[in-house]
Design a protein around this motif. Structure first.
Motif, PDB file in Angstrom:
ATOM      1  N   SER A 190      -3.894   4.024  13.584  1.00 57.46           N
ATOM      2  CA  SER A 190      -3.873   5.238  12.837  1.00 57.46           C
ATOM      3  C   SER A 190      -3.172   4.759  11.567  1.00 57.46           C
ATOM      4  N   ARG A 191      -3.493   5.460  10.411  1.00 59.47           N
ATOM      5  CA  ARG A 191      -2.779   5.109   9.239  1.00 59.47           C
ATOM      6  C   ARG A 191      -1.220   5.241   9.321  1.00 59.47           C
ATOM      7  N   ALA A 192      -0.932   6.697   9.901  1.00 62.21           N
ATOM      8  CA  ALA A 192       0.413   6.796   9.991  1.00 62.21           C
ATOM      9  C   ALA A 192       1.218   6.022  10.897  1.00 62.21           C
ATOM     10  N   ALA A 193       0.817   5.601  12.212  1.00 64.04           N
ATOM     11  CA  ALA A 193       1.379   4.622  12.864  1.00 64.04           C
ATOM     12  C   ALA A 193       1.625   3.191  12.034  1.00 64.04           C
ATOM     13  N   TRP A 194       0.497   2.940  11.398  1.00 67.82           N
ATOM     14  CA  TRP A 194       0.667   1.597  10.956  1.00 67.82           C
ATOM     15  C   TRP A 194       1.714   1.471   9.559  1.00 67.82           C
TER      16      TRP A 194
END
Length: 290
Positions: A189-193
């Motif tokens: 996910s963009r948030a996790a990355w």
């Protein structure tokens, strides 16, 4: 610190994925009654999710990362971080193809011949896009499975995924064209990355998974040889880069260590023996990190 929420693909990729993680150093245990496998890493929490749905759950943030096919990322139009391409499938280390197929005796020779016809498939959007690129208007129907048996009674053609084409041949189907070539992807996910800890954890996972894939079908070879016979031994050996040559206690001898494809070992070992190599040892590999 919350654990990394990792999606493991349920279905055709499941067994190959569990085997890959084992080679990479993680043991995942699946309970048939649970969608939450255990893993021997307290920093990871696993959830079994169908590959078809994985990208949507990762995009929404319900999962931090997961493994799915490039095909399902495109089909669902999910916006995710494509961290790495992992070249493995259900049966072998390879990409898969979504192909347009028709009965062996059908008159269809190209997609143009399917104007106004019916096509059954799981990947409706991919198929519609493919038809649009070729300027063909056909009705695309979603198939819940067993797509091969739907022609010719229920559809004129199918778009189905294949590794080797064996299942299509068994159902007397002929491939007309390749709609899409796809590979297994590790996505985040963009948030996790954007979160440093999660990004590092994901990167380390991918590093070792790639190393495990690189080691498939390869073995290590160790042997001893007199220095005077070393050129003959090196001429026999293919190598990942260059063999490692180490001194032994006897100054007239050296040890040679290298990595070769498993399929050629049976030809190489007799030739090494003929080249005066001694103490030849073949050993398995789990990972190759280059």
């Amino acid at each position: 610190m919350k654990p990394l929420r990792l999606g493991i693909p349920k279905g055709s990729l499941q067994d190959a994925t569990l085997q890959l993680f084992a080679r990479a150093g993680w043991r995942i245990t699946v309970n048939a009654r649970s969608y939450f496998p255990t893993i021997d890493d307290p920093e990871i929490h696993c959830t079994m999710v169908r590959a078809q749905e994985m990208a949507r759950y990762v995009e929404s943030g319900a999962l931090d990362a997961g493994i799915t096919g490039k095909d399902w990322i495109l089909e669902t139009q999910a916006i995710v971080v494509e961290v790495a391409e992992l070249i493995y499938a259900k049966q072998r280390l390879a990409r898969v193809r979504w192909v347009l197929a028709v009965p062996e005796d059908a008159p269809v020779q190209s997609v143009k011949d399917l104007e106004g016809k019916v096509i059954a498939t799981e990947v409706v959007r991919l198929t519609q896009n493919y038809l649009a690129r070729h300027g063909v208007s056909a009705r695309v129907e979603f198939s819940w499975g067993a797509t091969e048996v739907k022609v010719p009674q229920l559809a004129d053609a199918i778009v189905e995924v294949t590794e080797t084409g064996a299942s299509l041949r068994a159902h007397h189907l002929r491939i007309v064209d390749t709609v899409l070539e796809s590979a297994t992807m590790f996505i985040a996910s963009r948030a996790a990355w954007q979160e440093p800890w999660a990004r590092e954890k994901i990167s380390n996972l991918v590093l070792l998974l790639e190393g495990a894939i690189a080691a498939y079908n390869k073995v290590g070879l160790m042997l001893n040889v007199r220095k005077e016979n070393l050129p003959g031994v090196l001429a026999v050996l293919p190598a990942l880069k260059n063999p490692t040559i180490s001194a032994l206690s006897d100054p007239d001898w050296v040890a040679v260590n290298t990595i070769v494809d498993e399929e050629v070992v049976r030809q190489i070992i007799p030739r090494l023996k003929a080249a005066q190599a001694q103490g030849i040892v073949e050993y398995p590999l789990n990972k190759i990190v280059v």
